[in-house]
Scaffold this motif. Structure first.
Motif, PDB file in Angstrom:
ATOM      1  N   SER A  10      30.104  67.117 -29.393  1.00  0.00           N
ATOM      2  CA  SER A  10      31.375  67.364 -28.655  1.00  0.00           C
ATOM      3  C   SER A  10      31.861  68.464 -28.876  1.00  0.00           C
ATOM      4  O   SER A  10      32.160  68.785 -29.988  1.00  0.00           O
ATOM      5  N   THR A  11      32.401  69.339 -27.759  1.00  0.00           N
ATOM      6  CA  THR A  11      33.115  70.634 -28.280  1.00  0.00           C
ATOM      7  C   THR A  11      34.262  70.143 -28.788  1.00  0.00           C
ATOM      8  O   THR A  11      35.101  70.989 -29.574  1.00  0.00           O
ATOM      9  N   GLN A  34      26.200  68.932 -24.570  1.00  0.00           N
ATOM     10  CA  GLN A  34      26.790  68.137 -25.246  1.00  0.00           C
ATOM     11  C   GLN A  34      25.887  66.797 -25.408  1.00  0.00           C
ATOM     12  O   GLN A  34      25.657  66.276 -24.395  1.00  0.00           O
ATOM     13  N   ARG A  38      32.631  63.606 -24.220  1.00  0.00           N
ATOM     14  CA  ARG A  38      33.797  62.564 -24.263  1.00  0.00           C
ATOM     15  C   ARG A  38      34.537  62.657 -22.943  1.00  0.00           C
ATOM     16  O   ARG A  38      34.941  63.713 -22.744  1.00  0.00           O
ATOM     17  N   GLY A  39      34.743  61.542 -22.374  1.00  0.00           N
ATOM     18  CA  GLY A  39      35.415  61.578 -21.140  1.00  0.00           C
ATOM     19  C   GLY A  39      36.655  60.717 -21.498  1.00  0.00           C
ATOM     20  O   GLY A  39      36.937  60.452 -22.570  1.00  0.00           O
ATOM     21  N   GLN A  40      37.442  60.698 -20.401  1.00  0.00           N
ATOM     22  CA  GLN A  40      38.891  59.738 -20.396  1.00  0.00           C
ATOM     23  C   GLN A  40      38.299  58.310 -20.887  1.00  0.00           C
ATOM     24  O   GLN A  40      37.398  57.876 -20.506  1.00  0.00           O
ATOM     25  N   LYS A 105      34.069  63.831  -7.855  1.00  0.00           N
ATOM     26  CA  LYS A 105      34.598  64.452  -9.137  1.00  0.00           C
ATOM     27  C   LYS A 105      33.739  65.581  -9.442  1.00  0.00           C
ATOM     28  O   LYS A 105      32.658  65.723  -9.652  1.00  0.00           O
ATOM     29  N   GLY A 108      36.881  67.307 -15.009  1.00  0.00           N
ATOM     30  CA  GLY A 108      37.852  66.478 -15.722  1.00  0.00           C
ATOM     31  C   GLY A 108      38.332  67.081 -16.977  1.00  0.00           C
ATOM     32  O   GLY A 108      37.951  68.127 -17.604  1.00  0.00           O
TER      33      GLY A 108
HETATM   34  C1  BTN Z   1      37.112  63.023 -17.638  1.00  0.00           C
HETATM   35  O1  BTN Z   1      36.501  61.961 -18.310  1.00  0.00           O
HETATM   36  O2  BTN Z   1      37.298  63.181 -16.749  1.00  0.00           O
HETATM   37  C2  BTN Z   1      37.381  64.075 -18.934  1.00  0.00           C
HETATM   38  C3  BTN Z   1      36.180  64.718 -19.122  1.00  0.00           C
HETATM   39  C4  BTN Z   1      36.321  65.915 -20.182  1.00  0.00           C
HETATM   40  C5  BTN Z   1      34.864  66.517 -20.433  1.00  0.00           C
HETATM   41  C6  BTN Z   1      35.097  67.740 -21.392  1.00  0.00           C
HETATM   42  S1  BTN Z   1      33.498  68.675 -21.554  1.00  0.00           S
HETATM   43  C7  BTN Z   1      34.232  69.618 -22.790  1.00  0.00           C
HETATM   44  C8  BTN Z   1      35.221  68.881 -23.608  1.00  0.00           C
HETATM   45  N1  BTN Z   1      34.256  67.969 -24.747  1.00  0.00           N
HETATM   46  C9  BTN Z   1      33.917  66.784 -24.536  1.00  0.00           C
HETATM   47  O3  BTN Z   1      33.622  65.854 -25.074  1.00  0.00           O
HETATM   48  N2  BTN Z   1      34.910  66.405 -23.472  1.00  0.00           N
HETATM   49  C10 BTN Z   1      35.575  67.435 -22.830  1.00  0.00           C
END
Ligand code: BTN
Length: 248
Positions: A10-11, A34, A38-40, A105, A108
């Motif tokens: 993940s960044t 990646q 990771r998301g919300q 979407k 994010g």
């Molecule tokens: C969401 O769930 O809407 C948020 C998504 C965020 C994704 C970005 S991609 C770059 C950064 N690295 C991650 O692991 N997640 C965020």
């Protein structure tokens, strides 16, 4: 400095490691792919290699955790600025962190904050994901997601989009530091897909979202005569990076 990587977990995690080694504010990590995006709310963020813009920005705002929630909305404005200027796509914002085209979407935002002693913020790692070149999505996302390619029928240059996101974020971040969210509140209202919609609050009350506050809270009219303020701050730990990490 912008660190351009190929494949990372993940960044967010890669930038967190750089931050632990003293990286300054404004450090950016971007990657082509990646494996553990990771998301919300603990969700996964899916990408196909080379088709998304994936980046994390290190911020060190001299503020307390309590005033952090509007930063997500500020980032949403910056992302929609960039999408508008590079692809002419009038993306909208679903409170607090989603970038939409229509009901789908496009991107994010994931702000992960680390607390400092005394209630301050040590750092915020602001993650941004934008679907750029996808022509299709996995079946479970197909009805939920879209990309700039699907919306415009053209290929949008990811490097140009990255530059536009960073420029817009730099500009809006400094407005927020100097003057707070208020000067940007009207633009957020205009780009919002949430205001005017029926919503259900986390405690189960239904109402209509009528406005966004100066503090980034969503103001919901549930018919009781008083507006309910819904704040997006929910602390979630990411123990593998930092025991104090939180999603504002
Ligand atoms: C969401 O769930 O809407 C948020 C998504 C965020 C994704 C970005 S991609 C770059 C950064 N690295 C991650 O692991 N997640 C965020």
């Amino acid at each position: 400095m912008v660190h351009v990587l190929d494949t990372v977990d993940s960044t967010q995690a890669a930038l967190s490691a750089l931050a632990r080694r003293g990286a300054p504010e404004g450090t950016v990590v971007t990657a082509r792919h990646q494996t553990g995006g990771r998301g919300q709310r603990g969700h996964q963020w899916w990408d196909a290699p080379g088709e998304s813009l994936l980046l994390s920005i290190l911020l060190k705002p001299p503020v307390t955790l309590a005033v952090l929630p509007p930063l997500s909305l500020v980032a949403g404005l910056a992302v929609t600025d960039a999408v508008r200027s590079t692809a002419s796509v009038p993306a909208r914002l679903r409170w607090p962190n989603d970038v939409l085209v229509g009901e789908r979407k496009l991107g994010g935002i994931l702000p992960e904050a680390t607390g400092a002693p005394g209630g301050g913020i040590g750092q915020v790692i602001l993650g941004i994901g934008i679907n750029v070149c996808q022509e299709s999505f996995p079946p479970e996302l197909a009805h939920l997601a879209t990309s700039l390619r699907l919306v415009t029928g053209r290929t949008v240059d990811r490097d140009a989009l990255l530059t536009a996101v960073l420029e817009a974020m730099d500009r809006r971040y400094h407005v927020w530091l100097d003057s707070g969210f208020d000067p940007m509140r009207d633009e957020w209202r205009q780009r919002s897909s949430t205001i005017g919609q029926r919503v259900t609050t986390a405690d189960g009350r239904a109402g209509v979202a009528v406005d966004v506050g100066e503090d980034g809270a969503l103001l919901v009219d549930d018919g009781s005569g008083a507006l309910t303020r819904v704040v997006s701050a929910t602390a979630i730990e990411h123990a593998e990076d930092n025991a104090d990490a939180a999603h504002p």
